[in-house]
Design a protein around this motif. Sequence first.
Motif, PDB file in Angstrom:
ATOM      1  N   ASP A 126     -12.014   0.842   2.547  1.00  0.00           N
ATOM      2  CA  ASP A 126     -10.876   1.138   1.665  1.00  0.00           C
ATOM      3  C   ASP A 126     -11.296   0.649   0.250  1.00  0.00           C
ATOM      4  OD1 ASP A 126      -8.262   1.313   2.161  1.00  0.00           O
ATOM      5  OD2 ASP A 126      -8.025  -0.593   1.484  1.00  0.00           O
ATOM      6  N   VAL A 127     -12.246  -0.210  -0.036  1.00  0.00           N
ATOM      7  CA  VAL A 127     -12.775  -0.309  -1.308  1.00  0.00           C
ATOM      8  C   VAL A 127     -13.473   0.689  -1.877  1.00  0.00           C
ATOM      9  CG1 VAL A 127     -14.235  -1.703  -2.829  1.00  0.00           C
ATOM     10  CG2 VAL A 127     -12.952  -2.742  -1.327  1.00  0.00           C
TER      11      VAL A 127
ATOM     12  N   LEU B  83     -12.502  -2.481   5.685  1.00  0.00           N
ATOM     13  CA  LEU B  83     -12.284  -3.092   4.331  1.00  0.00           C
ATOM     14  C   LEU B  83     -13.291  -2.509   3.448  1.00  0.00           C
ATOM     15  CD1 LEU B  83     -11.821  -6.725   5.018  1.00  0.00           C
ATOM     16  CD2 LEU B  83     -10.088  -5.290   4.193  1.00  0.00           C
TER      17      LEU B  83
ATOM     18  N   SER C 111      -6.740  -2.743  -1.771  1.00  0.00           N
ATOM     19  CA  SER C 111      -7.801  -3.046  -1.138  1.00  0.00           C
ATOM     20  C   SER C 111      -8.414  -4.253  -1.312  1.00  0.00           C
ATOM     21  CB  SER C 111      -8.788  -1.975  -1.575  1.00  0.00           C
ATOM     22  OG  SER C 111      -8.246  -0.708  -1.527  1.00  0.00           O
TER      23      SER C 111
ATOM     24  N   THR D 187      -4.106   6.103   3.894  1.00  0.00           N
ATOM     25  CA  THR D 187      -3.136   5.191   3.943  1.00  0.00           C
ATOM     26  C   THR D 187      -2.259   5.175   5.264  1.00  0.00           C
ATOM     27  OG1 THR D 187      -2.908   5.142   1.555  1.00  0.00           O
ATOM     28  CG2 THR D 187      -1.155   4.100   2.818  1.00  0.00           C
TER      29      THR D 187
ATOM     30  N   ARG E 289       0.878  -1.132  -0.064  1.00  0.00           N
ATOM     31  CA  ARG E 289       0.066  -0.102   0.226  1.00  0.00           C
ATOM     32  C   ARG E 289       0.965   1.269  -0.151  1.00  0.00           C
ATOM     33  NH1 ARG E 289      -5.377  -0.459   1.772  1.00  0.00           N
ATOM     34  NH2 ARG E 289      -5.154   1.436   3.075  1.00  0.00           N
TER      35      ARG E 289
END
Length: 373
Positions: A71-72, A68, A103, A50, A15
């Motif tokens: 993040d997506v 998650l 992600s 990040t 990342r």
Amino acid sequence: MSVEVPMWRALTGYRVLTLAYAIGLFLFAYGDYGRPAVGVAYLGALTAWTAWTFRAVSGAERCTAGFLVADVVMGVAGIALSPVADPGNAVGPTLPSIWVAGSVLGVALKGGWRWGGTAAVVVGVANFVEDGDYSGMMLHNVVLVCLAAITIGYVVEVARASERTLAKALRIEAATRERERLARDIHDSVLQVLAMVQRRGTEIGGEAAELGLLAGAQERALRALVGAAGPGAAEAAPPAEADLRALLAGAVGTGERVTFAGPGGPVLLPAAQVRELTAAVAAALDNVRRHAGETASAWILLEDEPDEVLVTVRDDGPGIPEGRLAAAEAEGRLGAALSIRGRLVELGGSAAWVSVPGQGTEVELRVPKGARV
């Protein structure tokens, strides 16, 4: 260390590196963007995200479902803003570039291949919508991300199942070993019972005294085999090595119908190993007395071979009917299984019974030299 740990560490590094790559691409093509301020704002937000979520991808425990999803969404939002920042489509890559694959991989690591594949499809659809012309290169990139997510998710699921199975097997093994140890201790405690019977029989007198004498003889025979070396043996520190030959030879002088044969010199083994072997021999002799009768004779043969020690206990009793040992174990009578075979297995050795009805029984105890103790 769990197989997941290095994967999460790799994702953390991925990342950071892909963020730097996305920023580098943007700066390189800065002049080609129609609205570069949009790109600056998004990449600033992506950098802050990040950094803020750096620890969230360091392990499965910290990587929550809510993170998650967010993040997506962060990656898809960057894809959706790309045509806004580049209305003329002068720049090829999207604003998050390959950062968004991280992600997808995070979802795969956390939820397995199904959720990883679903996240890859969501990101793929967003890329197709942003691309507009559904180019072959775009399809190629989307398929690669899908395959990577499914593969990593599947590997993680298999690894987790294997670790659970291994942990369960280790727990079962530890519990089994502890049960066998306790069962052997209980079996050995017959020494204390015999001593008590002898003492009480002498006090009561009469027929009880005769029973006490018999109990005393058997108690002395067993105690000689399990390692009593004299009055002060209990207080003395256990030696690093012990002479198995001397200990087994002591069984001949106990008044029992036991004959010993062995090498002319000492057979030195680790003290703990000798202790377990003599206890197994004691259990075998106890079986001779109980099943072949007080008049049966027994022979102990000790062989000191280059790679192993072999102790054979043979009697001239009626022998063991076929299937009797297995039936005894099924009935819960575990003297042979625990006090003999269990000890030898823990030493890395083996115990085998050879018996012919009417011709006695022979027990072979084998222990490799250098076996665990």
